[in-house]
Design a protein around this motif. Structure first.
Motif, PDB file in Angstrom:
ATOM      1  N   TYR A   1       0.803  -1.219   0.000  1.00 44.83           N
ATOM      2  CA  TYR A   1       0.000   0.000   0.000  1.00 44.83           C
ATOM      3  C   TYR A   1       0.836   1.268   0.000  1.00 44.83           C
ATOM      4  O   TYR A   1       0.382   2.317  -0.476  1.00 44.83           O
ATOM      5  CB  TYR A   1      -1.012  -0.019   1.138  1.00 44.83           C
ATOM      6  CG  TYR A   1      -0.506   0.284   2.541  1.00 44.83           C
ATOM      7  CD1 TYR A   1      -1.259   1.099   3.382  1.00 44.83           C
ATOM      8  CD2 TYR A   1       0.673  -0.259   3.056  1.00 44.83           C
ATOM      9  CE1 TYR A   1      -0.845   1.366   4.687  1.00 44.83           C
ATOM     10  CE2 TYR A   1       1.086  -0.017   4.341  1.00 44.83           C
ATOM     11  CZ  TYR A   1       0.329   0.805   5.163  1.00 44.83           C
ATOM     12  OH  TYR A   1       0.728   1.054   6.457  1.00 44.83           O
ATOM     13  N   LEU A   2       2.048   1.210   0.489  1.00 44.65           N
ATOM     14  CA  LEU A   2       2.918   2.384   0.434  1.00 44.65           C
ATOM     15  C   LEU A   2       3.415   2.626  -0.989  1.00 44.65           C
ATOM     16  O   LEU A   2       3.530   3.773  -1.431  1.00 44.65           O
ATOM     17  CB  LEU A   2       4.085   2.213   1.402  1.00 44.65           C
ATOM     18  CG  LEU A   2       3.695   2.098   2.883  1.00 44.65           C
ATOM     19  CD1 LEU A   2       4.932   1.902   3.743  1.00 44.65           C
ATOM     20  CD2 LEU A   2       2.906   3.316   3.332  1.00 44.65           C
ATOM     21  N   ASP A   3       3.689   1.547  -1.724  1.00 45.13           N
ATOM     22  CA  ASP A   3       4.005   1.700  -3.149  1.00 45.13           C
ATOM     23  C   ASP A   3       2.818   2.303  -3.895  1.00 45.13           C
ATOM     24  O   ASP A   3       2.991   3.170  -4.764  1.00 45.13           O
ATOM     25  CB  ASP A   3       4.354   0.340  -3.767  1.00 45.13           C
ATOM     26  CG  ASP A   3       5.593  -0.295  -3.150  1.00 45.13           C
ATOM     27  OD1 ASP A   3       6.561   0.427  -2.911  1.00 45.13           O
ATOM     28  OD2 ASP A   3       5.568  -1.516  -2.913  1.00 45.13           O
TER      29      ASP A   3
ATOM     30  N   ALA B   1       0.518   4.203  -2.627  1.00 46.38           N
ATOM     31  CA  ALA B   1       0.400   5.611  -2.241  1.00 46.38           C
ATOM     32  C   ALA B   1       1.333   6.487  -3.075  1.00 46.38           C
ATOM     33  O   ALA B   1       0.941   7.558  -3.561  1.00 46.38           O
ATOM     34  CB  ALA B   1       0.698   5.778  -0.755  1.00 46.38           C
ATOM     35  N   ASN B   2       2.560   6.029  -3.253  1.00 41.94           N
ATOM     36  CA  ASN B   2       3.514   6.812  -4.044  1.00 41.94           C
ATOM     37  C   ASN B   2       3.071   6.917  -5.499  1.00 41.94           C
ATOM     38  O   ASN B   2       3.170   7.986  -6.129  1.00 41.94           O
ATOM     39  CB  ASN B   2       4.901   6.178  -3.968  1.00 41.94           C
ATOM     40  CG  ASN B   2       5.504   6.255  -2.574  1.00 41.94           C
ATOM     41  OD1 ASN B   2       5.152   7.138  -1.787  1.00 41.94           O
ATOM     42  ND2 ASN B   2       6.398   5.339  -2.253  1.00 41.94           N
TER      43      ASN B   2
ATOM     44  N   ARG C   1       0.128  12.848   5.497  1.00 44.62           N
ATOM     45  CA  ARG C   1      -0.221  11.482   5.904  1.00 44.62           C
ATOM     46  C   ARG C   1      -0.494  11.440   7.408  1.00 44.62           C
ATOM     47  O   ARG C   1       0.257  11.987   8.211  1.00 44.62           O
ATOM     48  CB  ARG C   1       0.891  10.496   5.528  1.00 44.62           C
ATOM     49  CG  ARG C   1       1.151  10.478   4.021  1.00 44.62           C
ATOM     50  CD  ARG C   1       2.059   9.347   3.589  1.00 44.62           C
ATOM     51  NE  ARG C   1       2.332   9.422   2.149  1.00 44.62           N
ATOM     52  CZ  ARG C   1       2.867   8.456   1.441  1.00 44.62           C
ATOM     53  NH1 ARG C   1       3.193   7.312   2.020  1.00 44.62           N
ATOM     54  NH2 ARG C   1       3.080   8.608   0.133  1.00 44.62           N
TER      55      ARG C   1
ATOM     56  N   LEU D   1      -3.975   6.429   6.856  1.00 42.07           N
ATOM     57  CA  LEU D   1      -3.440   5.088   6.750  1.00 42.07           C
ATOM     58  C   LEU D   1      -3.832   4.226   7.951  1.00 42.07           C
ATOM     59  O   LEU D   1      -4.155   4.748   9.015  1.00 42.07           O
ATOM     60  CB  LEU D   1      -1.913   5.134   6.650  1.00 42.07           C
ATOM     61  CG  LEU D   1      -1.313   5.829   5.428  1.00 42.07           C
ATOM     62  CD1 LEU D   1      -0.961   7.264   5.739  1.00 42.07           C
ATOM     63  CD2 LEU D   1      -0.070   5.095   4.948  1.00 42.07           C
TER      64      LEU D   1
ATOM     65  N   GLU E   1      -3.238  -2.876   6.310  1.00 41.98           N
ATOM     66  CA  GLU E   1      -2.485  -1.915   5.499  1.00 41.98           C
ATOM     67  C   GLU E   1      -3.420  -1.336   4.444  1.00 41.98           C
ATOM     68  O   GLU E   1      -3.580  -1.880   3.357  1.00 41.98           O
ATOM     69  CB  GLU E   1      -1.263  -2.595   4.885  1.00 41.98           C
ATOM     70  CG  GLU E   1      -0.271  -3.055   5.940  1.00 41.98           C
ATOM     71  CD  GLU E   1       1.061  -3.492   5.388  1.00 41.98           C
ATOM     72  OE1 GLU E   1       2.014  -3.586   6.166  1.00 41.98           O
ATOM     73  OE2 GLU E   1       1.153  -3.738   4.159  1.00 41.98           O
TER      74      GLU E   1
ATOM     75  N   SER F   1      -2.801  -2.914   0.785  1.00 38.02           N
ATOM     76  CA  SER F   1      -1.998  -4.094   0.496  1.00 38.02           C
ATOM     77  C   SER F   1      -3.022  -5.228   0.470  1.00 38.02           C
ATOM     78  O   SER F   1      -3.704  -5.481   1.463  1.00 38.02           O
ATOM     79  CB  SER F   1      -0.970  -4.359   1.604  1.00 38.02           C
ATOM     80  OG  SER F   1      -0.005  -3.344   1.669  1.00 38.02           O
TER      81      SER F   1
END
Length: 497
Positions: A289-291, A293-294, A321, A385, A406, A422
């Motif tokens: 999930y961070l990928d 987000a980017n 965030r 998040l 996530e 995720s």
């Protein structure tokens, strides 16, 4: 060269009142046109140039400058000034407005008279030569014209029905005729969708299509529309999300997929909800999930640049965030994880002036806190998040925090525009989540997720680590154009009878 005559009183805009006399007069003109041997609804008018292209071609003409450049344009008569030997007509197409100059020595008395007897709203095609008037107005001197469609009803007046939102939404065609702002808004919408597609295509995603009629709804918390297929003699549902089918394609090895399409949810109608709406969902193998987000931030920045966004937000920067629990606690003083039962959380909410429904489950109470106390304050682009597992039956458990998944949601101007995970790829954990949702359904949550055995079987074949997101296209357009109603960005929104 003669200058333009003054606007004739009452000639630039017809009344909008559709009296029987007005309609009868237009139909009488239709019959006279036919009797004169002219087809009022011809088959074509080829080789038309957009008005904007003609304006761009002659952008450098000096006042009063003539050309020998011939052009063909087509559009709707929006205004008319002058009479007799010379008149000026404003012609409007999708790309803009252009002044036409009609002269009797060019057209002859009969053709000039026929042109002057056309009505506002009639659709015409024109051949003419470009010049810049002494007032600095780019114009076409008409050398020939064709009636492309006789308008049997008068166009909407700028100060009558088109200020009424009921008319604008129920008869969007009239809104588009009368209001250039509306035309530009929906052109911007098309540009937003095209820019999203270009970005994902360039990143190696494959556009796919999944079923709209589904044997089981899923992929979101929502009530479905139900229908019946006669030939198969089975109940089907209009999809509420594309998620589960897209993740089955990840199982199948397509690795990066997206779909832009309609979703249908049998829910209330308000400024941010329409029962039929457009989303894009995309899924990427080997991402979390961070990928996501980017990539989401990069996508929004790319779209903003493509449409030349001029609004108050800077989408070239990373979004703010926060965690969901932190955002609730900072605004209400309630630590949701310290109130893990439905009764404890309801009591805490009553302490800050909220009156939760007795039928609401614990995750519904968390959602209410988010909806009433947090979302309205998220004006700056923000990602929330790490959501409770009870709110997220399709998301992967957090790698370091118990009871959390996530997941993030994206907010701008107090409105959710995206939801990402995720993705949960453990079939046994997914089954347990579905069974938990079944318990919530038994407790009265009619938006709980049903058990999808087909999806579970697909997961048992193995889905790689995957990140996915759903973005509301309608809300994305609202964000970019700065409107606070979804009805402004949906061509034909749902309305009461």
């Amino acid at each position: 060269m003669p200058s333009e005559p003054p606007i004739q009183s009452g000639s630039a805009e017809e009344p909008t009142l559709e009296t029987s006399d007005v309609l009868a007069d237009r139909r009488a003109k239709l019959e006279r046109i036919r009797a004169a041997g002219t087809e009022p609804f011809p088959h074509s008018f080829p080789d038309v140039e957009p008005i904007a292209d003609i304006r761009a071609t002659h952008a450098g003409l000096a006042e009063g400058e003539e050309t020998e450049s011939s052009h063909r344009v087509a559009g709707r008569i929006a205004a008319r000034r002058g009479q007799g030997k010379m008149a000026f007509i404003d012609l409007v197409d999708r790309s803009g407005k252009l002044q036409l100059q009609a002269r009797v020595n060019e057209l002859g008395p009969e053709r000039m008279s026929e042109l002057l007897h056309l009505d506002l709203g009639d659709l015409i095609g024109v051949t003419g030569t470009a010049f810049n008037s002494r007032r600095g107005e780019l114009s076409l001197r008409v050398t020939d014209y064709q009636l492309n469609a006789k308008s049997l009803r008068p166009p909407p007046g700028k100060h009558h029905g088109l200020a009424d939102v009921e008319t604008r939404y129920r008869q969007r065609e009239l809104d588009l005729i009368a209001n250039e702002e509306s035309r530009q808004l929906f052109i911007t919408r098309a540009k937003v969708i095209a820019a999203v597609r270009r970005y994902l295509d360039a990143q190696g995603f494959i556009e796919v299509e999944t079923p709209i009629l589904q044997p089981l709804y899923g992929g979101a918390a929502a009530r479905p529309f139900t229908t019946h297929h006669n030939a198969l003699d089975r109940t089907l549902y209009l999809r509420i999300a594309t998620e589960l089918y897209l993740k089955r394609l990840i199982v199948g090895g397509l690795e990066r997929v997206y779909e832009i399409g309609k979703q249908f949810r049998n829910e209330g109608v308000d400024t941010t909800h329409n029962p039929e709406f457009t989303t894009i969902e995309y899924y990427e193998a080997y991402a979390d999930y961070l990928d996501v987000a980017n990539r989401f931030e990069a996508l929004i920045g790319s779209v903003a640049e493509a449409i030349d966004y001029q609004g108050p937000h800077d989408f070239s920067k990373p979004w703010r965030r926060e965690t969901l629990a932190g955002s609730i606690q900072s605004r209400t003083g309630i630590d949701i994880y310290a109130h893990r039962t439905r009764e404890a959380l309801a009591e805490a909410m009553r302490g800050i002036g909220l009156e939760p429904k007795e039928s609401d489950t614990w995750p519904q109470l968390v959602d209410e806190l988010l909806d009433k106390k947090v979302e309205p304050e998220l004006i700056e682009p923000t990602l929330l998040l790490d959501y409770p597992v009870e709110l997220s039956p399709l998301a992967k458990r957090h790698r370091s925090q118990e009871g959390v998944v996530e997941r993030f949601e994206a907010f701008v101007d107090g409105m959710e525009v995206a939801n990402a995970f995720s993705e949960l790829n453990d079939p046994d954990d997914q089954r347990r989540r579905f069974e938990e949702q079944e318990r919530y359904m038994a407790e009265g949550d009619d938006e709980a997720h049903p058990i999808d055995e087909g999806f579970l079987t697909a997961l048992e074949h193995g889905m790689p680590p995957t990140g996915g997101i759903g973005i509301g296209i309608d809300r994305l357009v609202m964000m970019f154009v700065g409107t606070d109603s979804i009805r402004e960005v949906v061509l034909f929104p749902a309305m009461r009878d």
